[in-house]
Design a protein around this motif. Sequence first.
Motif, short mmCIF file in Angstrom:
data_model
loop_
_atom_site.label_atom_id
_atom_site.label_comp_id
_atom_site.label_asym_id
_atom_site.label_seq_id
_atom_site.Cartn_x
_atom_site.Cartn_y
_atom_site.Cartn_z
N ARG A 81 9.63 6.64 -1.56
CA ARG A 81 10.22 7.92 -1.92
C ARG A 81 9.40 8.61 -3.01
O ARG A 81 8.97 7.99 -3.98
N SER A 137 10.37 10.71 -5.26
CA SER A 137 11.05 10.69 -6.56
C SER A 137 10.83 9.36 -7.28
O SER A 137 10.62 9.33 -8.50
N GLU A 138 10.88 8.27 -6.52
CA GLU A 138 10.67 6.94 -7.11
C GLU A 138 9.25 6.81 -7.64
O GLU A 138 9.01 6.23 -8.71
N ALA A 184 8.61 8.81 -10.82
CA ALA A 184 9.24 8.19 -11.98
C ALA A 184 8.33 7.18 -12.66
O ALA A 184 8.53 6.85 -13.84
N VAL A 225 8.26 19.08 -6.52
CA VAL A 225 8.08 18.59 -5.15
C VAL A 225 8.51 19.72 -4.22
O VAL A 225 9.67 20.16 -4.26
#
Length: 283
Positions: free
Chosen positions: A219, A221-222, A225, A235
């Motif tokens: 992902r 987002s992962e 991070a 994004v």
Amino acid sequence: MKNERKALVLAGGGVTGVGWEIGMLAGLADLGVNLGDADLVLGTSAGSVVGAQLTSGVPIEELYAEQLKEASGEIPARIRTGALLRFVLAGLLPGGDQRARIRLGRLALAAKTVPEAERIAVIEQRLPVRVWPERELLITAVEAESGELRVFDRESGVGLVEAVAASCAVPTVWPPVTIEGRRYMDGGMRSVANADLAQGHGRVVVLAPMPATLRRSGRISEQLATLGKHLHSAVISPDADARAAMGRNALDPAFRAAAAVAGRAQARALRDAVAVAWGTPPA
């Protein structure tokens, strides 16, 4: 001290994804946000094509105009239902991420596709130049047998065309690409964007035509991070109008021009969000 180094992450998304990304880049440039001035350009699959084009020295307007031309020389393709089911199953079965990539690699190596040389010729005609840029361009691929990530750059000793072809080698659709005696498949088999490779950059913009992923580790987002808590990022994915223009088959070159037009139009709504992430003054 703020980290102002900029990374442009170009994710996978088929031939229509190439069109949409180029359109988005052209549209943002119209509005004063030049993502082409990135310190790092990171390309995966379709994004590797766009990355090679963007860093070629050819103006973005010329790259956009090419997307509007008839896609002669492209090979229409589609992932058949049976192959898609095997593809999804290979990615979802229990086991670690690398084990999943090994299963996908087996599918890639066993599939009957067009000859490797024919596919490489298609990739070559997409690129305005065939040599690596002086700027930092990273292109991802996955070694089919081991499932290991390989990141190509101008110091890797691998030709730009071969690196892009490897990154675009969708399992069961296109043949794995032979580099230094090993077979490589689509870099998107690790992650659609591989955004975690943008370590050391405080401003990151991700263009993701197809942001969905089978595994959490992939992902976007992962991965963002992992880049630090002071990261400025955005994004960007196609909106409803762009998705409609891109059609249901990302590998169909007939929709490339419409995807580019839609990406350019969508840029107007995203200009400010991208500008904030990129450190560009608001309009």
